[in-house]
Design a protein around this motif. Structure first.
Motif, PDB file in Angstrom:
ATOM      1  N   SER A 129       0.689  -1.216   0.085  1.00 30.74           N
ATOM      2  CA  SER A 129       0.152  -0.147   0.146  1.00 30.74           C
ATOM      3  C   SER A 129       0.822   1.235   0.169  1.00 30.74           C
ATOM      4  N   SER A 130       2.064   1.193   0.261  1.00 33.42           N
ATOM      5  CA  SER A 130       2.940   2.544   0.395  1.00 33.42           C
ATOM      6  C   SER A 130       2.969   3.144  -0.949  1.00 33.42           C
ATOM      7  N   ASN A 131       3.329   2.267  -1.976  1.00 33.49           N
ATOM      8  CA  ASN A 131       3.363   2.859  -3.298  1.00 33.49           C
ATOM      9  C   ASN A 131       2.183   3.661  -3.810  1.00 33.49           C
ATOM     10  N   GLY A 132       0.959   3.097  -3.267  1.00 36.19           N
ATOM     11  CA  GLY A 132      -0.405   3.651  -3.633  1.00 36.19           C
ATOM     12  C   GLY A 132      -0.658   5.138  -3.128  1.00 36.19           C
ATOM     13  N   LEU A 133       0.098   5.059  -1.623  1.00 36.47           N
ATOM     14  CA  LEU A 133       0.028   6.578  -0.983  1.00 36.47           C
ATOM     15  C   LEU A 133       0.905   7.450  -1.766  1.00 36.47           C
ATOM     16  N   PHE A 134       2.001   7.016  -2.239  1.00 31.83           N
ATOM     17  CA  PHE A 134       2.846   7.897  -3.024  1.00 31.83           C
ATOM     18  C   PHE A 134       2.105   8.502  -4.150  1.00 31.83           C
ATOM     19  N   GLU A 135       1.425   7.552  -5.116  1.00 28.40           N
ATOM     20  CA  GLU A 135       0.924   7.897  -6.197  1.00 28.40           C
ATOM     21  C   GLU A 135      -0.434   8.938  -5.981  1.00 28.40           C
ATOM     22  N   TYR A 136      -1.053   8.447  -4.748  1.00 32.27           N
ATOM     23  CA  TYR A 136      -2.298   9.455  -4.546  1.00 32.27           C
ATOM     24  C   TYR A 136      -1.822  10.713  -4.158  1.00 32.27           C
ATOM     25  N   VAL A 137      -0.768  11.135  -3.430  1.00 33.05           N
ATOM     26  CA  VAL A 137      -0.369  12.541  -2.927  1.00 33.05           C
ATOM     27  C   VAL A 137       0.349  12.923  -4.392  1.00 33.05           C
ATOM     28  N   ARG A 138       1.046  12.289  -5.133  1.00 29.90           N
ATOM     29  CA  ARG A 138       1.505  13.070  -6.428  1.00 29.90           C
ATOM     30  C   ARG A 138       0.730  13.370  -7.170  1.00 29.90           C
ATOM     31  N   ARG A 139      -0.464  12.611  -7.383  1.00 36.38           N
ATOM     32  CA  ARG A 139      -1.480  12.895  -8.556  1.00 36.38           C
ATOM     33  C   ARG A 139      -1.910  14.494  -7.827  1.00 36.38           C
ATOM     34  N   CYS A 140      -2.338  14.364  -6.522  1.00 41.14           N
ATOM     35  CA  CYS A 140      -2.859  15.733  -5.934  1.00 41.14           C
ATOM     36  C   CYS A 140      -1.830  16.943  -5.920  1.00 41.14           C
ATOM     37  N   MET A 141      -0.589  16.582  -6.225  1.00 39.55           N
ATOM     38  CA  MET A 141       0.334  17.840  -6.388  1.00 39.55           C
ATOM     39  C   MET A 141       0.316  18.049  -8.110  1.00 39.55           C
ATOM     40  N   ASP A 142       0.293  17.190  -8.665  1.00 38.91           N
ATOM     41  CA  ASP A 142       0.241  17.624 -10.479  1.00 38.91           C
ATOM     42  C   ASP A 142      -0.800  17.966 -10.739  1.00 38.91           C
ATOM     43  N   THR A 143      -1.999  18.080  -9.968  1.00 37.81           N
ATOM     44  CA  THR A 143      -3.334  18.834 -10.558  1.00 37.81           C
ATOM     45  C   THR A 143      -3.272  20.143 -10.070  1.00 37.81           C
ATOM     46  N   ARG A 144      -2.313  20.887  -9.501  1.00 40.80           N
ATOM     47  CA  ARG A 144      -2.388  22.360  -9.158  1.00 40.80           C
ATOM     48  C   ARG A 144      -2.473  22.947 -10.342  1.00 40.80           C
ATOM     49  N   SER A 145      -3.061  24.260 -10.193  1.00 40.59           N
ATOM     50  CA  SER A 145      -2.977  24.986 -11.362  1.00 40.59           C
ATOM     51  C   SER A 145      -1.773  25.946 -11.267  1.00 40.59           C
ATOM     52  N   SER A 146      -1.086  25.993 -10.346  1.00 41.42           N
ATOM     53  CA  SER A 146       0.192  26.997 -10.363  1.00 41.42           C
ATOM     54  C   SER A 146       1.106  26.075  -9.629  1.00 41.42           C
ATOM     55  N   ARG A 147       2.361  26.661  -9.663  1.00 43.93           N
ATOM     56  CA  ARG A 147       3.647  25.994  -9.186  1.00 43.93           C
ATOM     57  C   ARG A 147       4.057  26.540  -7.688  1.00 43.93           C
ATOM     58  N   ASP A 148       3.099  27.188  -6.956  1.00 47.68           N
ATOM     59  CA  ASP A 148       3.468  27.760  -5.636  1.00 47.68           C
ATOM     60  C   ASP A 148       3.670  26.778  -4.773  1.00 47.68           C
ATOM     61  N   THR A 149       4.042  26.940  -3.595  1.00 50.76           N
ATOM     62  CA  THR A 149       4.437  26.057  -2.684  1.00 50.76           C
ATOM     63  C   THR A 149       3.164  25.429  -2.098  1.00 50.76           C
ATOM     64  N   CYS A 150       2.892  24.149  -1.964  1.00 46.36           N
ATOM     65  CA  CYS A 150       1.902  23.418  -1.463  1.00 46.36           C
ATOM     66  C   CYS A 150       2.232  22.614  -0.220  1.00 46.36           C
ATOM     67  N   TYR A 151       1.189  22.461   0.488  1.00 49.04           N
ATOM     68  CA  TYR A 151       1.498  22.053   1.883  1.00 49.04           C
ATOM     69  C   TYR A 151       0.622  20.538   1.878  1.00 49.04           C
ATOM     70  N   MET A 152       1.384  19.269   2.232  1.00 50.55           N
ATOM     71  CA  MET A 152       0.563  18.375   2.449  1.00 50.55           C
ATOM     72  C   MET A 152       0.565  17.828   3.863  1.00 50.55           C
ATOM     73  N   VAL A 153      -0.520  17.761   4.407  1.00 50.17           N
ATOM     74  CA  VAL A 153      -0.409  17.465   5.790  1.00 50.17           C
ATOM     75  C   VAL A 153      -0.713  15.717   6.031  1.00 50.17           C
ATOM     76  N   LEU A 154      -0.090  14.916   6.390  1.00 46.86           N
ATOM     77  CA  LEU A 154      -0.302  13.572   6.598  1.00 46.86           C
ATOM     78  C   LEU A 154      -0.467  13.355   7.995  1.00 46.86           C
ATOM     79  N   ASP A 155      -1.681  12.867   8.070  1.00 50.93           N
ATOM     80  CA  ASP A 155      -2.035  12.578   9.586  1.00 50.93           C
ATOM     81  C   ASP A 155      -1.922  10.995   9.765  1.00 50.93           C
ATOM     82  N   PHE A 156      -1.111  10.522  10.771  1.00 58.32           N
ATOM     83  CA  PHE A 156      -0.894   9.190  10.867  1.00 58.32           C
ATOM     84  C   PHE A 156      -1.205   8.677  12.277  1.00 58.32           C
ATOM     85  N   ALA A 157      -2.442   9.529  12.816  1.00 62.16           N
ATOM     86  CA  ALA A 157      -3.103   9.098  14.078  1.00 62.16           C
ATOM     87  C   ALA A 157      -3.679   7.836  14.030  1.00 62.16           C
TER      88      ALA A 157
END
Length: 489
Positions: A238-266
């Motif tokens: 499942s770890s590679n699926g997590l990488f692909e999921y977050v990567r797709r969210c970053m790639d859909t950005r309309s701009s190249r400004d800094t984005c913040y990815m909060v990963l909650d491991f609780a």
């Protein structure tokens, strides 16, 4: 042919004809027999639960089977366990009671003590037919009535186990079953995914209420802050699926400004090495594409694994926080800092209310308010006190905290400059529900109940404008709360 006769194992032991070193030399095989016996018992009990449509007490079954094996060992018997075939035969014969077990035990004891060759007295065709009947019944349970019929994969595994048992023995069949079940579990679990929920700042805010300009900016650019709720054990499947999921969210950005990815491991109990490597790959990807990973809720073991991988060194932009709200609050502050939006240090009541109340006589409205300067850690409200004022926080910051029954204090919310405090208790005329404590030097404009009554009497237009202002504040809070609830559903 030889004849059956009474065997006294105690006499053999006392005669000294046993080579005890054989036990040490075959310790591995003895351990394998113990393990297979335990696994076989669990499998047979589970199968019998399905066949009998009743639940069993596994602890009682293991305990009674262990005691029986110990007793059998002392009198020269071999290790055994519950007989699935015999239990099904008893059920089909209509003798499914404890008395049937007692009769079987008495018959076996009689044969053992008398030396009668009872099996030789039964015609072979009858024994063969009995075995065939049992095989048909068990196959019917496995293929027709058992849940395995709903999964071709489980059915194929069951067929493979049966074939291995026939050609290579019971131990190899059990081994294949354990390995196959583990692989099927890993495959099925990896398809679930570890991201249980994903929202952006547009629909999910921290417990910090900010001023109108800051709130508007966070709403307009909230897609730059993503919050991922992770759950379950993260492993190679499942770890590679997590990488692909977050990567797709970053790639859909309309701009190249800094984005913040909060990963909650609780809700993540742990992860393996492959998961750490996938997150290292994600970190490298974020470094290339202008992303910042913000971790929260890490267990001690998980945090040590990330620290060993160099995630939180002083030069790294990635951050770690104990709770998701802290991580989201930091991300919001960083986003505001990117736009150089700072809190106002000391805004006058006239300039603030002038924007909010419009055409009202601001100088006259300001005369009803009392300016207060409070220091850090000073109490603005006390829990349970009378709600006799509304306070406008012009600068600084306050924390809303409640005291629980066990005496522990719990912070619910933090409010920054140009926000309204205490309006709920004031309009409902109920005691304060929480402590409000300044976390830094702050400036507050207070409207007491007496002053508000005087405003309504002397300047109804200003009072009406102030009412509309409070309604807008409450409506904005309610609208965002509704969006957040809808996104979480």
């Amino acid at each position: 042919m030889g004849q059956l006769r009474l065997w006294l194992p105690v006499g053999v032991v006392l005669s000294g004809g046993i080579d005890w070193s054989v036990f040490a030399a075959n310790a591995a095989e003895i351990g394998a027999v113990c393990g297979v016996t335990a696994v076989s018992l669990l499998l047979d009990v589970s199968s019998l639960e399905v066949a009998r449509q009743k639940s069993a007490d596994l602890d009682a079954e293991l305990r009674s089977n262990g005691i029986a094996n110990v007793v059998a060992g002392f009198i020269g018997g071999v290790a055994g366990n519950l007989s699935l075939n015999g239990s099904i035969l008893i059920k089909e014969a209509g003798a499914a009671s404890r008395l049937s077990g007692v009769c079987a035990a008495l018959t076996t004891t009689g044969v053992l003590m008398s030396g009668i060759d009872l099996a030789g007295l039964i015609p072979t065709p009858i024994l063969g037919g009995l075995l065939t009947y049992l095989g048909i019944v068990i196959l019917g349970e496995a293929i027709i009535r058992a849940p395995a019929r709903r999964s071709y994969t489980d059915l194929a595994l069951a067929g493979a186990i049966m074939a291995v048992i026939v050609y290579s023995g019971y131990l190899m069949g059990v081994l294949l079953g354990v390995v196959g079940a583990c692989l099927l579990f890993a495959f099925s679990y990896s398809r679930i995914g570890v991201v249980s929920r994903h929202l952006t700042r547009k629909n999910c805010a921290s417990n910090v209420e900010r001023g109108p300009e800051q709130a508007k900016l966070l709403g307009e650019h909230g897609e730059r802050i993503h919050v991922f709720w992770l759950s379950g054990f993260i492993f190679f499947g499942s770890s590679n699926g997590l990488f692909e999921y977050v990567r797709r969210c970053m790639d859909t950005r309309s701009s190249r400004d800094t984005c913040y990815m909060v990963l909650d491991f609780a809700s993540v109990p742990g992860l393996d090495t492959s998961a750490v490597l996938s997150l290292v790959k994600l970190r490298n990807y974020c470094d290339e594409r202008g992303g910042v990973l913000v971790f929260s809720g890490l267990s001690d073991a998980t945090q040590k694994a990330f620290e060993a991988a160099g995630f939180f060194n002083p030069k790294s932009p990635h951050r770690l926080f104990p709770h998701r709200n802290d991580a989201l609050e930091w991300s919001e502050s960083q986003l505001l800092a990117d736009f150089e939006v700072a809190r106002r240090s000391d805004e006058s009541l006239e300039s603030w209310m002038g924007r909010e109340l419009g055409s009202a006589d601001i100088q006259k409205v300001a005369s009803y308010f009392q300016r207060l300067e409070i220091g850090a850690n000073d109490e603005l409200y006390k829990q349970g006190a009378a709600s006799d004022s509304i306070d406008l926080l012009a600068s600084g910051c306050v924390a809303i905290t409640i005291k629980l029954d066990n005496g522990r204090a719990l912070r619910l919310r933090r409010m920054e400059a140009r926000t309204v405090v205490g309006e709920m208790g004031f309009y409902r005329d109920v005691p304060r529900g929480a402590f409000v404590i300044a976390t830094e030097p702050s400036i507050v404009y207070r409207l007491t109940r007496e002053a508000f009554a005087r405003m309504q009497k002397e300047d109804p237009a200003a009072a009406s404008a102030f009412h509309r202002f409070i309604v807008r504040v409450l409506a904005d809070r309610l609208e965002f709360a509704n969006r957040e609830i809808a996104a979480l559903l």
